[in-house]
Scaffold this motif. Structure first.
Motif, PDB file in Angstrom:
ATOM      1  N   PRO A 311     -15.009  11.154   9.724  1.00  0.00           N
ATOM      2  CA  PRO A 311     -14.927  10.029   8.778  1.00  0.00           C
ATOM      3  C   PRO A 311     -14.972  10.463   7.312  1.00  0.00           C
ATOM      4  O   PRO A 311     -14.241   9.929   6.478  1.00  0.00           O
ATOM      5  CB  PRO A 311     -16.132   9.165   9.144  1.00  0.00           C
ATOM      6  N   GLU A 312     -15.810  11.470   6.990  1.00  0.00           N
ATOM      7  CA  GLU A 312     -15.924  11.884   5.584  1.00  0.00           C
ATOM      8  C   GLU A 312     -14.586  12.416   5.081  1.00  0.00           C
ATOM      9  O   GLU A 312     -14.194  12.170   3.945  1.00  0.00           O
ATOM     10  CB  GLU A 312     -16.991  12.966   5.391  1.00  0.00           C
ATOM     11  N   ARG A 313     -13.912  13.188   5.959  1.00  0.00           N
ATOM     12  CA  ARG A 313     -12.639  13.768   5.543  1.00  0.00           C
ATOM     13  C   ARG A 313     -11.600  12.670   5.306  1.00  0.00           C
ATOM     14  O   ARG A 313     -10.809  12.733   4.371  1.00  0.00           O
ATOM     15  CB  ARG A 313     -12.135  14.749   6.603  1.00  0.00           C
ATOM     16  N   ILE A 314     -11.633  11.652   6.166  1.00  0.00           N
ATOM     17  CA  ILE A 314     -10.689  10.536   6.013  1.00  0.00           C
ATOM     18  C   ILE A 314     -10.952   9.848   4.664  1.00  0.00           C
ATOM     19  O   ILE A 314     -10.020   9.550   3.913  1.00  0.00           O
ATOM     20  CB  ILE A 314     -10.872   9.496   7.145  1.00  0.00           C
ATOM     21  N   VAL A 315     -12.217   9.613   4.355  1.00  0.00           N
ATOM     22  CA  VAL A 315     -12.556   8.935   3.102  1.00  0.00           C
ATOM     23  C   VAL A 315     -12.123   9.780   1.904  1.00  0.00           C
ATOM     24  O   VAL A 315     -11.527   9.274   0.948  1.00  0.00           O
ATOM     25  CB  VAL A 315     -14.073   8.607   3.030  1.00  0.00           C
ATOM     26  N   ASP A 316     -12.389  11.086   1.967  1.00  0.00           N
ATOM     27  CA  ASP A 316     -11.963  11.979   0.874  1.00  0.00           C
ATOM     28  C   ASP A 316     -10.452  11.928   0.699  1.00  0.00           C
ATOM     29  O   ASP A 316      -9.942  11.871  -0.428  1.00  0.00           O
ATOM     30  CB  ASP A 316     -12.397  13.422   1.153  1.00  0.00           C
ATOM     31  N   GLN A 317      -9.736  11.961   1.850  1.00  0.00           N
ATOM     32  CA  GLN A 317      -8.272  11.932   1.790  1.00  0.00           C
ATOM     33  C   GLN A 317      -7.796  10.616   1.183  1.00  0.00           C
ATOM     34  O   GLN A 317      -6.862  10.604   0.379  1.00  0.00           O
ATOM     35  CB  GLN A 317      -7.690  12.132   3.189  1.00  0.00           C
ATOM     36  N   LEU A 318      -8.472   9.516   1.545  1.00  0.00           N
ATOM     37  CA  LEU A 318      -8.085   8.210   0.998  1.00  0.00           C
ATOM     38  C   LEU A 318      -8.323   8.162  -0.510  1.00  0.00           C
ATOM     39  O   LEU A 318      -7.527   7.604  -1.263  1.00  0.00           O
ATOM     40  CB  LEU A 318      -8.859   7.087   1.701  1.00  0.00           C
ATOM     41  N   ARG A 319      -9.430   8.766  -0.961  1.00  0.00           N
ATOM     42  CA  ARG A 319      -9.691   8.818  -2.405  1.00  0.00           C
ATOM     43  C   ARG A 319      -8.593   9.610  -3.111  1.00  0.00           C
ATOM     44  O   ARG A 319      -8.156   9.247  -4.211  1.00  0.00           O
ATOM     45  CB  ARG A 319     -11.043   9.469  -2.675  1.00  0.00           C
ATOM     46  N   ALA A 320      -8.168  10.693  -2.459  1.00  0.00           N
ATOM     47  CA  ALA A 320      -7.090  11.504  -3.041  1.00  0.00           C
ATOM     48  C   ALA A 320      -5.794  10.700  -3.113  1.00  0.00           C
ATOM     49  O   ALA A 320      -5.073  10.745  -4.115  1.00  0.00           O
ATOM     50  CB  ALA A 320      -6.898  12.781  -2.222  1.00  0.00           C
ATOM     51  N   GLU A 321      -5.522   9.915  -2.064  1.00  0.00           N
ATOM     52  CA  GLU A 321      -4.314   9.066  -2.048  1.00  0.00           C
ATOM     53  C   GLU A 321      -4.373   8.057  -3.197  1.00  0.00           C
ATOM     54  O   GLU A 321      -3.393   7.833  -3.895  1.00  0.00           O
ATOM     55  CB  GLU A 321      -4.218   8.288  -0.730  1.00  0.00           C
ATOM     56  N   ALA A 322      -5.562   7.454  -3.368  1.00  0.00           N
ATOM     57  CA  ALA A 322      -5.736   6.445  -4.419  1.00  0.00           C
ATOM     58  C   ALA A 322      -5.430   7.056  -5.783  1.00  0.00           C
ATOM     59  O   ALA A 322      -4.747   6.476  -6.622  1.00  0.00           O
ATOM     60  CB  ALA A 322      -7.159   5.894  -4.390  1.00  0.00           C
ATOM     61  N   ARG A 323      -5.935   8.247  -5.974  1.00  0.00           N
ATOM     62  CA  ARG A 323      -5.738   8.964  -7.229  1.00  0.00           C
ATOM     63  C   ARG A 323      -4.245   9.201  -7.480  1.00  0.00           C
ATOM     64  O   ARG A 323      -3.772   9.171  -8.614  1.00  0.00           O
ATOM     65  CB  ARG A 323      -6.503  10.300  -7.133  1.00  0.00           C
ATOM     66  N   GLN A 324      -3.492   9.458  -6.360  1.00  0.00           N
ATOM     67  CA  GLN A 324      -2.057   9.701  -6.512  1.00  0.00           C
ATOM     68  C   GLN A 324      -1.298   8.422  -6.817  1.00  0.00           C
ATOM     69  O   GLN A 324      -0.303   8.448  -7.529  1.00  0.00           O
ATOM     70  CB  GLN A 324      -1.503  10.344  -5.245  1.00  0.00           C
ATOM     71  N   VAL A 325      -1.762   7.332  -6.251  1.00  0.00           N
ATOM     72  CA  VAL A 325      -1.103   6.047  -6.523  1.00  0.00           C
ATOM     73  C   VAL A 325      -1.162   5.755  -8.014  1.00  0.00           C
ATOM     74  O   VAL A 325      -0.160   5.445  -8.650  1.00  0.00           O
ATOM     75  CB  VAL A 325      -1.765   4.905  -5.719  1.00  0.00           C
ATOM     76  N   SER A 326      -2.360   5.878  -8.586  1.00  0.00           N
ATOM     77  CA  SER A 326      -2.510   5.636 -10.018  1.00  0.00           C
ATOM     78  C   SER A 326      -3.897   6.076 -10.445  1.00  0.00           C
ATOM     79  O   SER A 326      -4.847   5.954  -9.682  1.00  0.00           O
ATOM     80  CB  SER A 326      -2.332   4.146 -10.322  1.00  0.00           C
ATOM     81  N   GLU A 327      -4.003   6.560 -11.660  1.00  0.00           N
ATOM     82  CA  GLU A 327      -5.346   6.935 -12.117  1.00  0.00           C
ATOM     83  C   GLU A 327      -6.177   5.700 -12.453  1.00  0.00           C
ATOM     84  O   GLU A 327      -7.360   5.798 -12.709  1.00  0.00           O
ATOM     85  CB  GLU A 327      -5.291   7.919 -13.276  1.00  0.00           C
ATOM     86  N   ARG A 328      -5.531   4.536 -12.403  1.00  0.00           N
ATOM     87  CA  ARG A 328      -6.288   3.301 -12.650  1.00  0.00           C
ATOM     88  C   ARG A 328      -6.921   2.752 -11.379  1.00  0.00           C
ATOM     89  O   ARG A 328      -7.734   1.854 -11.433  1.00  0.00           O
ATOM     90  CB  ARG A 328      -5.357   2.221 -13.233  1.00  0.00           C
ATOM     91  N   VAL A 329      -6.461   3.273 -10.226  1.00  0.00           N
ATOM     92  CA  VAL A 329      -6.988   2.754  -8.956  1.00  0.00           C
ATOM     93  C   VAL A 329      -8.118   3.643  -8.457  1.00  0.00           C
ATOM     94  O   VAL A 329      -7.968   4.857  -8.378  1.00  0.00           O
ATOM     95  CB  VAL A 329      -5.889   2.672  -7.879  1.00  0.00           C
ATOM     96  N   TRP A 330      -9.211   2.992  -8.133  1.00  0.00           N
ATOM     97  CA  TRP A 330     -10.389   3.742  -7.771  1.00  0.00           C
ATOM     98  C   TRP A 330     -11.020   3.116  -6.527  1.00  0.00           C
ATOM     99  O   TRP A 330     -11.328   1.939  -6.509  1.00  0.00           O
ATOM    100  CB  TRP A 330     -11.328   3.708  -8.974  1.00  0.00           C
ATOM    101  N   LEU A 331     -11.158   3.919  -5.481  1.00  0.00           N
ATOM    102  CA  LEU A 331     -11.781   3.417  -4.256  1.00  0.00           C
ATOM    103  C   LEU A 331     -13.289   3.454  -4.424  1.00  0.00           C
ATOM    104  O   LEU A 331     -13.905   4.502  -4.367  1.00  0.00           O
ATOM    105  CB  LEU A 331     -11.373   4.273  -3.055  1.00  0.00           C
ATOM    106  N   GLU A 332     -13.860   2.304  -4.618  1.00  0.00           N
ATOM    107  CA  GLU A 332     -15.299   2.224  -4.835  1.00  0.00           C
ATOM    108  C   GLU A 332     -16.041   2.576  -3.556  1.00  0.00           C
ATOM    109  O   GLU A 332     -17.043   3.266  -3.576  1.00  0.00           O
ATOM    110  CB  GLU A 332     -15.641   0.798  -5.279  1.00  0.00           C
ATOM    111  N   LYS A 333     -15.518   2.064  -2.430  1.00  0.00           N
ATOM    112  CA  LYS A 333     -16.172   2.311  -1.149  1.00  0.00           C
ATOM    113  C   LYS A 333     -15.166   2.102  -0.031  1.00  0.00           C
ATOM    114  O   LYS A 333     -14.311   1.238  -0.131  1.00  0.00           O
ATOM    115  CB  LYS A 333     -17.340   1.328  -0.995  1.00  0.00           C
ATOM    116  N   VAL A 334     -15.282   2.911   1.014  1.00  0.00           N
ATOM    117  CA  VAL A 334     -14.412   2.725   2.176  1.00  0.00           C
ATOM    118  C   VAL A 334     -15.303   2.454   3.388  1.00  0.00           C
ATOM    119  O   VAL A 334     -16.229   3.212   3.659  1.00  0.00           O
ATOM    120  CB  VAL A 334     -13.555   3.980   2.443  1.00  0.00           C
ATOM    121  N   GLU A 335     -15.030   1.358   4.073  1.00  0.00           N
ATOM    122  CA  GLU A 335     -15.750   1.054   5.310  1.00  0.00           C
ATOM    123  C   GLU A 335     -14.792   1.299   6.464  1.00  0.00           C
ATOM    124  O   GLU A 335     -13.734   0.675   6.540  1.00  0.00           O
ATOM    125  CB  GLU A 335     -16.181  -0.425   5.332  1.00  0.00           C
TER     126      GLU A 335
END
Ligand SMILES: [Mn+2]
Length: 427
Positions: A311-335
């Motif tokens: 799960p941690e790796r998935i969350v890290d990967q999702l944060r990286a994806e968010a960063r690629q979408v835009s530097e304005r998008v920030w994943l505060e939390k992933v459930e």
């Protein structure tokens, strides 16, 4: 003639918990409540407002130092050239400002009911615009009684604006706030003023149109409980009546509480693709604002096994994806709340090895088998010793039955998936 009405600005509110995430736009988030107030002042200038009404909780609490006050005064000074006057009311958060500075002459502060310290300023009359503002500030944090009895009767022949920090009964989102100075919209309507400028409830809403009873909502969302556009309202006055009330967005960072439901065919690549798509649409719809997104992934999907394995790796990967979408998008939390495609209920009833295993797992869930479950937990002791610090940081206690039950559910899902992989699942 225009009046701008804002409330619950909570300037310099700390926005707790935001700094924990690597790469989070912390500095921008911290200054969000200030920037939102700057936009309220911009709104006054754009609409050539004659008055700015601040209906309580302008500040989050007593100022830590003079910076908050100096910032506030600097913004108010921008109103002087257009002759816009400010009506200021104290709410439950800012009833006490021990470092308060002297307000400039265009700022008019309402007194508390007892007039403590500042004399009795309950009504401010402005003959030049034929308008009178009535307001009662909080004398203390907890105001249990209605303040409405302290409001004077309507002044005939003028526009009467009541400024009140209150828990109005029936208001949307009122239950999220402590009940202070409660009153009913019907009582406000019956009081006779043309407009009630409310504060306290952070959700923008119009409780009545004849006369107007309005919560502008807060100017900037401060947590995932405050999603969607935030701002102030611009009131158009014609003579002594209200012609129009318009909500204007002032938030610089917007909160989103998003659910994404995955389906059986969705594997890990699909999961990432679906998230990326969702984040792109959020980014496209939010203008130049920062977006703080809480994301919940749900649904029975093929990706589930990979999700629970790392799960941690998935969350890290999702944060990286968010960063690629835009530097304005920030994943505060992933459930991560996905579930296995394998129909556990069906498998549990089936004869044979898999059924036996799953039935045994089911027995471990009963209270009678608690000691067996705890024994199972103790089998993890060597592992727990190695990961002591990590477990402490995550507040995971392997002696806790609930923690073990969750681990059991994950293990069950992995086992069921592995043991049935390739077999068509029974429907
Ligand atoms: Mn409040």
């Amino acid at each position: 003639m225009r009046i701008v009405h804002a409330a619950d600005l909570h300037i310099d509110s700390p926005l707790r918990g935001l700094s924990r995430y690597e790469g989070a736009p912390v500095a921008r988030a911290r200054s969000a409540t200030r920037e939102a107030f700057t936009r309220v002042i911009d709104t006054c200038l754009e609409h050539d407002a004659r008055f700015l009404v601040l209906a309580g909780d302008v500040f989050d609490g007593d100022w830590k130092d003079a910076h908050t006050g100096l910032f506030f005064l600097a913004q108010l000074a921008r109103l002087t050239p257009i002759g816009c006057r400010v009506l200021l009311l104290r709410g439950n958060h800012d009833f006490e400002l021990t470092r308060a500075l002297a307000w400039p002459s265009h700022v008019h502060e309402f007194s508390a009911p007892d007039g403590k310290g500042r004399g009795m300023h309950r009504s401010f009359v402005f003959p030049d615009e034929n308008v009178v503002f009535h307001g009662v500030s909080y004398p203390t944090r907890e105001v249990k009684e209605s303040l409405l009895p302290h409001y004077p009767p309507k002044v005939a022949g003028m526009l009467n604006v009541g400024v009140l920090h209150t828990s109005a009964t029936g208001a949307r989102g009122a239950s999220e706030h402590l009940t202070y100075a409660p009153c009913s919209p019907a009582d406000l309507v019956g009081h006779g003023y043309e407009y009630w400028a409310l504060g306290h409830v952070h959700t923008h809403q119009v409780l009545s149109r004849e006369p107007w009873v309005v919560y502008p909502g807060n100017t900037q969302g401060r947590s995932v409980r405050e999603t969607g556009p935030k701002g102030c309202v611009v009131i158009d006055v014609e003579g002594t009546s209200i012609a129009r009330v318009e909500h204007v967005e002032t938030d610089v960072m917007r909160w989103y509480d998003e659910r994404l439901v995955l389906t059986a065919d969705d594997g890990l690549d699909d999961l990432f693709a679906r998230v990326r798509e969702r984040l792109e649409s959020i980014d496209a719809s939010s203008g130049d604002r920062l977006c703080a997104v809480r994301l919940t992934l749900e649904g029975a999907c093929s990706a589930h096994e990979a999700v629970i394995e790392a799960p941690e790796r998935i969350v890290d990967q999702l944060r990286a994806e968010a960063r690629q979408v835009s530097e304005r998008v920030w994943l505060e939390k992933v459930e991560l709340a996905t579930s296995p495609v394998v129909p556990l209920e069906t498998l549990r009833r089936a004869p044979g090895l898999i059924g036996d295993l799953l039935r045994h797992v089911e027995v471990l869930r009963t209270e009678e088998a608690e000691s067996d479950l705890l024994t199972l937990g103790r089998a993890l002791d060597p592992l727990a010793k190695k990961a002591k610090r990590e477990l402490e940081e995550l507040r995971i206690d392997l002696g806790d039955r609930d923690v073990l039950l969750r681990a059991l559910a994950d293990a069950e899902a992995i086992l069921a998936h592995r043991l049935t992989a390739g077999e068509p699942s029974e429907g």
